[in-house]
Write an enzyme that holds these catalytic residues in place. Structure first.
Site, mmCIF file in Angstrom:
data_model
loop_
_atom_site.group_PDB
_atom_site.id
_atom_site.type_symbol
_atom_site.label_atom_id
_atom_site.label_comp_id
_atom_site.label_asym_id
_atom_site.label_seq_id
_atom_site.Cartn_x
_atom_site.Cartn_y
_atom_site.Cartn_z
ATOM 1 N N LYS A 107 0.826 -1.217 0.000
ATOM 2 C CA LYS A 107 0.000 0.000 0.000
ATOM 3 C C LYS A 107 0.853 1.256 0.000
ATOM 4 O O LYS A 107 0.431 2.302 -0.470
ATOM 5 C CB LYS A 107 -0.948 0.001 1.194
ATOM 6 C CG LYS A 107 -0.241 0.043 2.543
ATOM 7 C CD LYS A 107 -1.229 -0.026 3.689
ATOM 8 C CE LYS A 107 -0.504 -0.005 5.032
ATOM 9 N NZ LYS A 107 -1.445 -0.116 6.162
ATOM 10 N N GLY A 108 2.059 1.171 0.543
ATOM 11 C CA GLY A 108 3.023 2.262 0.426
ATOM 12 C C GLY A 108 2.688 3.507 1.201
ATOM 13 O O GLY A 108 2.025 3.478 2.239
#
Length: 242
Positions: free
Chosen positions: A127-128
């Site tokens: 998801k970063g």
């Protein structure tokens, strides 16, 4: 363009700054006077207490607004500049594939008693952070996220077992310089466990680290607040796949 600048508050060059702090005194007019006195001693003149809020029965939080006479010399500012190009995920994958001819193994953890995984998860998880995918998104990077409260011996053992190319450690808990002590312990343990030429790349990150302390702490790179997955991936590709 002048390299000497002054803080900006209401108008250009007025020297106005805002300062917040807590005093171990109950909220009262006397406490506000104490906050103003402290600000004066720090060079703010005039100093105006614009906010005071009780923090339980014995503490008060203050925000003070005032003028300082200090100038900042931009030519004297020392920071660690990025010395590698920012790459796209496609470019990172291509660089690793061409140079290593295998996947790059990254081990991540929060060490010691640190249970704050938000930072390490932002870099590693798919998801970063800040609109960028984490390292799990990169096809040529194998991510092993050990999570929180990982002991240094266990981190070293897993680095050996996984044949890690890089070890990423996040440290958010900083009371009594715990982040510095833990980092020194980690770097010493890896230096003892690996020959210099075979030691994984050691990277640490957290909001209270000074990026200039990498050599002193025995690590290869320090990343501060706001670091994105793309910056870390580009650094790894630059150092390990070049």
């Amino acid at each position: 363009m002048s390299t000497l600048v002054r803080p900006y508050g209401d108008t250009t060059g007025d020297g106005m700054v805002q300062l917040s702090f807590t005093l171990p005194v109950p909220h009262s007019k006397r406490a506000e006077g104490a906050a103003q006195q402290l600000a004066n001693k720090m060079g703010m003149d005039p100093a105006l207490v614009v906010h005071a809020k009780p923090m339980g029965p014995d503490f008060t939080f203050f925000v003070v607004y005032g003028r300082v006479n200090h100038l900042v010399d931009l030519d004297a500012v020392e920071v660690i500049e990025r010395d590698y190009p920012l790459l796209t995920p496609k470019e990172v994958n291509a660089s690793i594939k061409q140079s290593l001819r295998r996947r790059l193994v990254v081990l991540g953890a929060c060490i010691g008693t640190d249970a704050h995984t938000v930072g390490i998860d932002a870099i590693l998880n798919i998801k970063g952070f800040a609109g960028e995918k984490g390292l799990e998104y990169y096809r040529e990077i194998k991510v092993v996220n050990l999570g929180a409260q990982v002991s240094v011996p266990h981190l070293v053992d897993r680095a050996v077992a996984e044949r890690a190319d890089a070890v990423l450690v996040s440290q958010v808990v900083t009371q009594r310089d715990a982040h510095l002590l833990n980092t020194r312990e980690m770097s010493a343990a890896f230096s003892e466990a690996f020959p210099a030429a075979e030691r994984p790349l050691l990277v640490v990150g957290g909001p209270r680290f000074d990026e200039a302390m990498a050599g002193e702490l025995g690590v290869d790179r320090i990343f501060g607040r706001g670091t994105t997955p793309g910056e870390v991936a580009s650094f790894l590709a630059h150092r390990l796949a070049s």
